[in-house]
Each structure stands twice: as C-alpha cells, then as structure tokens.
Write a protein that holds these residues in place. Structure first.
Motif, PDB file in Angstrom:
ATOM      1  N   VAL A 143      -7.352   6.259   0.359  1.00 39.97           N
ATOM      2  CA  VAL A 143      -5.895   6.091   0.433  1.00 39.97           C
ATOM      3  C   VAL A 143      -5.667   4.855   1.298  1.00 39.97           C
ATOM      4  CG1 VAL A 143      -3.706   7.101   1.212  1.00 39.97           C
ATOM      5  CG2 VAL A 143      -5.510   8.588   0.273  1.00 39.97           C
ATOM      6  N   ASP A 144      -4.775   3.990   0.880  1.00 35.58           N
ATOM      7  CA  ASP A 144      -4.406   2.834   1.710  1.00 35.58           C
ATOM      8  C   ASP A 144      -3.180   3.217   2.539  1.00 35.58           C
ATOM      9  OD1 ASP A 144      -6.302   1.176   0.235  1.00 35.58           O
ATOM     10  OD2 ASP A 144      -4.786   1.101  -1.354  1.00 35.58           O
ATOM     11  N   TYR A 145      -3.186   2.822   3.800  1.00 28.59           N
ATOM     12  CA  TYR A 145      -2.047   3.091   4.683  1.00 28.59           C
ATOM     13  C   TYR A 145      -1.481   1.754   5.151  1.00 28.59           C
ATOM     14  CZ  TYR A 145      -4.132   7.747   4.882  1.00 28.59           C
ATOM     15  OH  TYR A 145      -4.663   8.987   4.541  1.00 28.59           O
ATOM     16  N   ILE A 146      -0.158   1.644   5.120  1.00 30.94           N
ATOM     17  CA  ILE A 146       0.507   0.415   5.531  1.00 30.94           C
ATOM     18  C   ILE A 146       1.558   0.803   6.558  1.00 30.94           C
ATOM     19  CG2 ILE A 146       1.887  -1.580   4.768  1.00 30.94           C
ATOM     20  CD1 ILE A 146       0.081   0.457   2.139  1.00 30.94           C
ATOM     21  N   THR A 147       1.525   0.143   7.720  1.00 28.70           N
ATOM     22  CA  THR A 147       2.491   0.522   8.752  1.00 28.70           C
ATOM     23  C   THR A 147       3.044  -0.694   9.492  1.00 28.70           C
ATOM     24  OG1 THR A 147       2.848   1.886  10.741  1.00 28.70           O
ATOM     25  CG2 THR A 147       0.659   0.910  10.488  1.00 28.70           C
ATOM     26  N   ALA A 178      -0.129 -13.209  -1.543  1.00 24.84           N
ATOM     27  CA  ALA A 178       0.717 -13.689  -2.653  1.00 24.84           C
ATOM     28  C   ALA A 178       1.997 -12.856  -2.757  1.00 24.84           C
ATOM     29  CB  ALA A 178      -0.074 -13.632  -3.963  1.00 24.84           C
ATOM     30  N   PHE A 179       1.874 -11.552  -2.618  1.00 22.89           N
ATOM     31  CA  PHE A 179       3.061 -10.687  -2.721  1.00 22.89           C
ATOM     32  C   PHE A 179       4.006 -10.925  -1.533  1.00 22.89           C
ATOM     33  CE2 PHE A 179       2.403  -7.017  -5.902  1.00 22.89           C
ATOM     34  CZ  PHE A 179       1.575  -7.764  -6.728  1.00 22.89           C
ATOM     35  N   VAL A 180       3.444 -11.081  -0.354  1.00 24.56           N
ATOM     36  CA  VAL A 180       4.300 -11.315   0.825  1.00 24.56           C
ATOM     37  C   VAL A 180       4.961 -12.694   0.721  1.00 24.56           C
ATOM     38  CG1 VAL A 180       4.338 -11.533   3.358  1.00 24.56           C
ATOM     39  CG2 VAL A 180       2.989  -9.730   2.286  1.00 24.56           C
ATOM     40  N   ALA A 181       4.282 -13.637   0.101  1.00 26.34           N
ATOM     41  CA  ALA A 181       4.887 -14.961  -0.104  1.00 26.34           C
ATOM     42  C   ALA A 181       6.138 -14.854  -0.974  1.00 26.34           C
ATOM     43  CB  ALA A 181       3.869 -15.905  -0.749  1.00 26.34           C
ATOM     44  N   ALA A 192       2.248  -2.847   0.266  1.00 21.83           N
ATOM     45  CA  ALA A 192       1.977  -1.619  -0.493  1.00 21.83           C
ATOM     46  C   ALA A 192       1.925  -1.910  -1.990  1.00 21.83           C
ATOM     47  CB  ALA A 192       3.051  -0.572  -0.179  1.00 21.83           C
ATOM     48  N   SER A 193       2.805  -2.781  -2.451  1.00 18.31           N
ATOM     49  CA  SER A 193       2.841  -3.117  -3.881  1.00 18.31           C
ATOM     50  C   SER A 193       1.550  -3.823  -4.303  1.00 18.31           C
ATOM     51  CB  SER A 193       4.034  -4.020  -4.189  1.00 18.31           C
ATOM     52  OG  SER A 193       5.235  -3.374  -3.835  1.00 18.31           O
ATOM     53  N   ALA A 194       1.089  -4.756  -3.488  1.00 15.94           N
ATOM     54  CA  ALA A 194      -0.147  -5.475  -3.828  1.00 15.94           C
ATOM     55  C   ALA A 194      -1.332  -4.516  -3.890  1.00 15.94           C
ATOM     56  CB  ALA A 194      -0.407  -6.578  -2.798  1.00 15.94           C
ATOM     57  N   LEU A 195      -1.431  -3.635  -2.898  1.00 14.87           N
ATOM     58  CA  LEU A 195      -2.531  -2.673  -2.892  1.00 14.87           C
ATOM     59  C   LEU A 195      -2.438  -1.737  -4.095  1.00 14.87           C
ATOM     60  CD1 LEU A 195      -2.542  -2.092   0.940  1.00 14.87           C
ATOM     61  CD2 LEU A 195      -4.624  -2.592  -0.362  1.00 14.87           C
ATOM     62  N   ALA A 196      -1.228  -1.320  -4.445  1.00 13.76           N
ATOM     63  CA  ALA A 196      -1.055  -0.414  -5.592  1.00 13.76           C
ATOM     64  C   ALA A 196      -1.416  -1.113  -6.904  1.00 13.76           C
ATOM     65  CB  ALA A 196       0.376   0.115  -5.627  1.00 13.76           C
ATOM     66  N   ILE A 197      -0.953  -2.341  -7.076  1.00 10.95           N
ATOM     67  CA  ILE A 197      -1.218  -3.066  -8.328  1.00 10.95           C
ATOM     68  C   ILE A 197      -2.711  -3.366  -8.480  1.00 10.95           C
ATOM     69  CG2 ILE A 197      -0.857  -5.309  -9.474  1.00 10.95           C
ATOM     70  CD1 ILE A 197       1.476  -3.299  -9.835  1.00 10.95           C
ATOM     71  N   PHE A 198      -3.350  -3.755  -7.379  1.00 10.08           N
ATOM     72  CA  PHE A 198      -4.804  -3.989  -7.413  1.00 10.08           C
ATOM     73  C   PHE A 198      -5.519  -2.682  -7.779  1.00 10.08           C
ATOM     74  CE2 PHE A 198      -9.000  -4.675  -5.384  1.00 10.08           C
ATOM     75  CZ  PHE A 198      -9.301  -5.953  -5.815  1.00 10.08           C
ATOM     76  N   GLY A 199      -5.055  -1.579  -7.193  1.00  8.67           N
ATOM     77  CA  GLY A 199      -5.644  -0.273  -7.500  1.00  8.67           C
ATOM     78  C   GLY A 199      -5.436   0.124  -8.951  1.00  8.67           C
ATOM     79  N   ALA A 231       2.111  -0.532 -15.076  1.00 12.17           N
ATOM     80  CA  ALA A 231       2.193  -0.629 -13.613  1.00 12.17           C
ATOM     81  C   ALA A 231       3.110   0.460 -13.058  1.00 12.17           C
ATOM     82  CB  ALA A 231       2.691  -2.013 -13.212  1.00 12.17           C
ATOM     83  N   LEU A 232       4.312   0.550 -13.598  1.00 12.83           N
ATOM     84  CA  LEU A 232       5.274   1.522 -13.052  1.00 12.83           C
ATOM     85  C   LEU A 232       4.828   2.956 -13.317  1.00 12.83           C
ATOM     86  CD1 LEU A 232       8.676  -0.226 -13.880  1.00 12.83           C
ATOM     87  CD2 LEU A 232       7.451  -0.124 -11.686  1.00 12.83           C
TER      88      LEU A 232
END
Ligand code: ADP
Ligand code: TZP
Ligand code: MG
Length: 240
Positions: A143-147, A178-181, A192-199, A231-232
């Motif tokens: 699980v990835d955690y982002i805080t 790239a996503f934060v840019a 979170a979006s980048a980690l989810a899309i890569f996953g 993706a969605l």
C-alpha cells in the motif's frame, strides 16, 4: 535512467537527464518539474543535485526527491538529509528509506535500495517527517501512503512483481514529479494519482507478463495505452 525516462515519455511527459553544474542553471528553469534521485550518488554529483534544487526553488518549480538507499551509508544519509533541507515538494521512498530519513541514522539491517520494512511501518515517521520538513512524504510498498503531516492518503494499486524490477521506484518518483508539475498546488493529490496510475499500469501489464523482464516492457506499454475508463475503473485510493 532508461526506465525513468521511458516511463515519463509513455505518460506524455518530456524527460531530460541532466547532471552537470554547467548546464543546470540554464536548463532547470525550462523544466516544469524536477526529480532528484540519489541512486548513483557520488561526491562529484552532489553539487549538481543541490544546485538543481536551489534553481528549481528560485524558479518556483516543484521538485521531488528520491532518497534511494538513504539508510545504506553515512555519506548517502547526510546527502539525502541536506537535499531534504532544501524543501522538495515531495519526497518518495520505500519504508526503510523514509524511516532512515526520519531517524537520521544509518540502518545496520539495510539491504541498500530494497526495503526491509513494510510501507505501513513508516506511516507515523512519514507524518512527523512531513510536519518537520514541510514536504509531502510518500511511502511506497504493497500500500502506498501519502501524507502532508495531517492527511494520510492510501493507494492500493500495483503488483508485488514491481519489487523485482530495478528502478520501478525511481520511475514512479519521476512520474510523481510530472504529475506535481501539472498541479503543483495539490501535491498530495498529484502524488497519489501518479502512484495509482503507475500501479494500474503494472496491473494491466501483469495480465500478460511472464516475469520481471516482460513486465518491465508491458508496464511502459500499459502506461502509454492507458485509457480514462480503465484508469478510473481500477484506481483504488482512500483516506487512512
Ligand atoms: N507488494 C507490492 N504490491 C503492490 N505494489 C507494490 C508492492 N511493492 C511495491 N509496489 C509498487 O512498486 C513501486 C515501487 O515501489 P517500491 O518497490 O516500494 O520502491 P523502491 O523500488 O524504491 O524500493 C510503487 O509503485 C509501489 O506501489
Ligand atoms: C539498484 C540500485 N543501485 C543504485 S540505484 C539503484 C536503483 C534503485 O531503484 P529502485 O529504488 O527504483 O528499485
Ligand atoms: Mg527506490
């Protein structure tokens, strides 16, 4: 560097791998985002990394730190902490790397670039590190955690086989940059979006993969071909 650059190209970004202090002041302001990766750290490289962080800050461009194997040696840990002090928008590491940054000491059990901790072991450390540093902290793993030190967002996408592909972590950090840019004022959501899309791309690739080498290729193809409905339909993100 190969997998990172190809991950970015597949996702529609435009990578440039820059090291020299001669180029960084001119090149960095042209970038929409910067990724600084400690993977092949050497004394000669550190001034360029620090300069890139400083120029990104001056240019008001987001930058993301990957503290590869931060707990592996004193030199590496000190360098990663000095980079963290330059205030990246996001730092993304595995459980062991985030714990090493938080504790500020080398890990006698370190396996180098690979984690000896689960991502969930580092959640409290990540929250404190985010509060102390002002950076968004992301821990990758099952699980990835982002805080941001307050909210904790969890991403449940990905496949265990990613741990058998070197630079998969580096590549997802580049994708975070790239996503934060694209959305610098929402660094938690972008990360979170980048980690989810890569996953998701790894999950799609895994359906046809025969092992790490074929998944490595299929991951890039899946990222390139990912459509909005897939993706969605597959993204799994929630709050802790
Ligand atoms: N057990 C797992 N199950 C699903 N995805 C995983 C697992 N372990 C790692 N990942 C994914 O693999 C990618 C790289 O993470 P990780 O292996 O933790 O980084 P690193 O290579 O820096 O140690 C991330 O996208 C993460 O979500
Ligand atoms: C094995 C290795 N050694 C130095 S950098 C590197 C790659 C690490 O990549 P990742 O953390 O993405 O597995
Ligand atoms: Mg890594």
């Amino acid at each position: 560097m190969d997998l990172m650059a190809n991950t970015l190209l597949s996702a529609g970004a435009s990578p440039a791998m820059i090291h020299s202090v001669e180029e960084i002041p001119e090149f960095t302001p042209k970038a929409l985002g910067v990724c600084i990766n400690a993977g092949t750290l050497a004394p000669d490289w550190l001034p360029g990394m620090k300069l890139a962080a400083q120029v990104a800050n001056q240019s008001k461009k987001p930058w993301v730190l990957d503290p590869v194997a931060a707990g592996g040696s004193s030199f590496r840990l000190k360098a990663c902490l000095e980079l963290l002090a330059l205030k990246p928008s996001v730092v993304r590491g595995n459980g062991s790397e985030i714990l090493a940054l938080f504790k500020g000491c080398v890990d006698s059990n370190s396996k180098g670039a690979d984690s000896v901790h689960g991502s969930s072991d580092a959640v409290e450390a990540a929250k404190s590190l985010a509060q102390q540093s002002g950076s968004v902290v992301a821990i990758s793993g099952a699980v990835d955690y982002i805080t941001d030190g307050d909210r904790v967002v969890c991403v449940h996408n990905g496949v265990p086989m990613l741990q058998k592909i070197t630079a998969s972590g580096c590549s997802v950090t580049a994708l975070i940059a790239a996503f934060v840019a694209v959305d610098p004022s929402h660094a938690v959501e972008a990360t979170a979006s980048a980690l989810a899309i890569f996953g998701v791309a790894s999950e799609v690739g895994m359906d046809m993969a025969r092992g790490p080498a074929s998944l490595r290729t299929l991951l890039i193809d899946s990222l390139y071909g990912l459509d909005e409905a897939t993706a969605l339909g597959r993204v799994r993100i929630n709050r802790l």
